[in-house]
Motif scaffolding. Structure first.
Motif, PDB file in Angstrom:
ATOM      1  N   MET A   1     -40.268  33.510  37.248  1.00  0.00           N
ATOM      2  CA  MET A   1     -38.893  33.724  38.011  1.00  0.00           C
ATOM      3  C   MET A   1     -38.472  32.905  39.284  1.00  0.00           C
ATOM      4  O   MET A   1     -39.309  32.250  39.847  1.00  0.00           O
ATOM      5  N   TYR A   2     -37.161  32.656  39.569  1.00  0.00           N
ATOM      6  CA  TYR A   2     -36.742  31.535  40.377  1.00  0.00           C
ATOM      7  C   TYR A   2     -37.367  32.093  41.616  1.00  0.00           C
ATOM      8  O   TYR A   2     -37.541  33.387  41.900  1.00  0.00           O
TER       9      TYR A   2
ATOM     10  N   CYS B   1     -39.987  28.179  38.947  1.00  0.00           N
ATOM     11  CA  CYS B   1     -39.923  28.068  37.700  1.00  0.00           C
ATOM     12  C   CYS B   1     -39.990  26.610  37.040  1.00  0.00           C
ATOM     13  O   CYS B   1     -39.549  25.463  37.967  1.00  0.00           O
ATOM     14  N   PRO B   2     -40.119  25.997  35.664  1.00  0.00           N
ATOM     15  CA  PRO B   2     -40.214  27.269  34.649  1.00  0.00           C
ATOM     16  C   PRO B   2     -42.013  27.267  34.459  1.00  0.00           C
ATOM     17  O   PRO B   2     -42.463  26.866  33.320  1.00  0.00           O
ATOM     18  N   ALA B   3     -42.572  28.127  35.103  1.00  0.00           N
ATOM     19  CA  ALA B   3     -43.846  28.863  35.027  1.00  0.00           C
ATOM     20  C   ALA B   3     -43.657  29.828  33.721  1.00  0.00           C
ATOM     21  O   ALA B   3     -42.963  30.282  33.334  1.00  0.00           O
TER      22      ALA B   3
ATOM     23  N   VAL C   1     -38.385  39.961  30.909  1.00  0.00           N
ATOM     24  CA  VAL C   1     -37.449  41.037  32.032  1.00  0.00           C
ATOM     25  C   VAL C   1     -36.813  39.973  33.087  1.00  0.00           C
ATOM     26  O   VAL C   1     -35.946  40.468  33.669  1.00  0.00           O
ATOM     27  N   VAL C   2     -37.466  38.812  33.366  1.00  0.00           N
ATOM     28  CA  VAL C   2     -36.866  37.953  34.306  1.00  0.00           C
ATOM     29  C   VAL C   2     -35.408  37.540  33.781  1.00  0.00           C
ATOM     30  O   VAL C   2     -35.383  37.295  32.620  1.00  0.00           O
TER      31      VAL C   2
ATOM     32  N   VAL D   1     -33.448  20.503  41.605  1.00  0.00           N
ATOM     33  CA  VAL D   1     -31.999  20.853  41.579  1.00  0.00           C
ATOM     34  C   VAL D   1     -31.790  21.688  40.241  1.00  0.00           C
ATOM     35  O   VAL D   1     -30.813  22.636  40.471  1.00  0.00           O
ATOM     36  N   ALA D   2     -32.438  21.506  39.252  1.00  0.00           N
ATOM     37  CA  ALA D   2     -32.050  22.284  37.974  1.00  0.00           C
ATOM     38  C   ALA D   2     -32.444  23.523  37.915  1.00  0.00           C
ATOM     39  O   ALA D   2     -31.647  24.516  37.037  1.00  0.00           O
ATOM     40  N   ARG D   3     -33.181  24.229  38.754  1.00  0.00           N
ATOM     41  CA  ARG D   3     -33.380  25.587  39.078  1.00  0.00           C
ATOM     42  C   ARG D   3     -32.364  26.410  39.644  1.00  0.00           C
ATOM     43  O   ARG D   3     -32.302  27.534  39.555  1.00  0.00           O
TER      44      ARG D   3
END
Length: 431
Positions: free
Chosen positions: A189-190, A193-195, A215-216, A340-342
């Motif tokens: 989840m933010y 991420c991306p875990a 569900v995230v 940035v990309a998140r």
């Protein structure tokens, strides 16, 4: 912070609709309920010792509840509806005509709606998972609702948790035949991420896998979804489940069944508005100019990764390349991109070499539509671009053009003006 907010607001201030929780800054529920007609809808951050008084003494009409209070609400209600009793958690409260507090759970409906749509789109219908094993990662409040929904369609759920009977250790060996994986944990989840709760090797050994649902909902493509994508396995985020459960809550509060088509339309609108637009392409292709125009036309924030890099590290990309070498620059570029990309709803102009590091692809795909800006090679300039100068545009193009096209969701040929490029991107992406 939540305690300070709780102290500042009157603990029983009247609200109409809202969401109860402890940390709610990233919630999209207000936007969803605006589309459903249940407004005003507030985010109500409470500490545990504030919950009972707010629920029992407040003059609210309808409330949703999230982590960590779904089970804590059970002793506070006057009536617990069967779905909530079965799940053992409450995520929806309403005052009935007599002022009694009714506790219900709409998570099960939200997931069931998501599951049905997912199976119809990708597996040929719900029949594909009848009798099939489904791994449910996590044992929190959402997990039980999902287990119930899976049982109702004839699937065989197995809950995987860190401390239960079924743990993550050796999960692929024990459950290689699992057809579906549902992640109910917050892993990925933010902003973390991306875990992913399962690594690529584990997923690869679940040879029966046919689908992944997470569900995230932020980011749109979580780590486990990206891993599934690499395996050619379809996946779905939790946004449509969030909208689905809100739809049922809103129907309860308004005392009428809303148009079910709102679930799909609100889901699509939110995805379109929250996705970044990431521009890739050769150095000098016009990504920055097109991106700046696109951001202006769409009312979005524009991020030029070269500018971001300079502000972040105190040196320009060219200076780092000339003093420390290209590989040092690439590692720093990935670090900047991971931050940035998140984000959401941005227009991002990437450096021309972003595609040279495979890990950057997941960073972009987690929350972006990737657009290649395609300019003819004889129109590109190497001025102020040390790598273009040292290696030559033709050599760079031979290396990178296949990658640009492989990474891109859309390829937009330059129209002759930055404004025209931006307008064409808007048309392609329905922005």
């Amino acid at each position: 912070m939540a305690a300070e907010k709780g102290a500042e607001r009157a603990p029983h201030a009247p609200v109409t609709y809202g969401l109860l929780g402890r940390t709610l800054k990233q919630s999209w529920s207000p936007q969803i309920h605006e589309g459903l007609g249940t407004t005003p809808y507030e985010l109500i951050e409470l500490e545990p010792d504030e919950l009972a008084a707010f629920v029992r003494e407040g003059s609210w009409k309808g409330l949703n509840c999230t982590i960590p209070y779904k089970r804590d609400l059970i002793p506070l209600v006057d009536e617990l509806r069967p779905t909530a009793a079965r799940i053992g958690a409450v995520n929806t409260l309403l005052h009935d005509e007599r002022g009694r507090i009714i506790g219900d759970n709409t998570d099960m409906f939200g997931f069931a709606w998501t599951l049905k749509r997912f199976c119809e789109r990708h597996l040929g219908g719900l029949g594909a998972i009848q009798g099939a094993k489904a791994l449910v990662l996590g044992s929190g409040g959402a997990s039980r609702a999902i287990v119930c929904a899976l049982e109702d369609v004839g699937a065989v759920p197995v809950v995987i948790s860190r401390h239960g009977d079924e743990t993550y250790e050796g999960v692929a060996t024990r459950h290689a035949d699992a057809a579906l994986i549902v992640n109910t944990t917050p892993v990925g989840m933010y902003p973390n991420c991306p875990a992913s709760p399962l690594d690529d090797d584990t997923l690869a050994h679940i040879t029966g896998l046919r689908g992944v649902i997470d569900v995230v909902y932020n980011p749109e493509h979580t780590g486990i979804m990206l891993a599934a994508e690499r395996m050619g396995v379809p996946s779905e985020s939790g946004l449509v489940m969030l909208v689905g459960q809100a739809w049922l809550s809103s129907s309860m509060w308004q005392g009428r069944e809303l148009d079910e088509g709102l679930i799909g339309s609100i889901n699509e609108r939110l995805m379109r508005s929250s996705r970044n637009v990431a521009l890739i392409g050769m150095p000098g292709s016009g990504k920055t100019s097109a991106g700046r125009n696109l951001a202006e036309l769409c009312g979005r924030t524009f991020v030029d990764m070269d500018v971001n890099f300079s502000e972040r590290f105190g040196r320009t990309p060219a200076e780092v390349i000339e003093t420390d070498g290209e590989q040092a620059f690439r590692a720093m570029e990935t670090q900047a991109l991971s931050e940035v990309a998140r984000g959401s709803g941005l227009v991002i102009s990437c450096g021309g070499g972003v595609v040279t590091r495979p890990e950057n692809r997941d960073l972009l795909r987690q929350n972006s539509t990737v657009v290649m800006v395609d300019r003819k090679l004889d129109q590109l300039s190497s001025k102020g671009r040390p790598i273009s100068k040292s290696r030559g545009i033709e050599a760079l193009a031979a290396e990178r053009m296949p990658l640009y096209r492989a990474w891109a969701d859309e390829v937009v040929a330059c129209t002759g003006s930055a404004r025209g490029d931006a307008q064409e991107i808007m048309r392609r992406l329905s922005l």
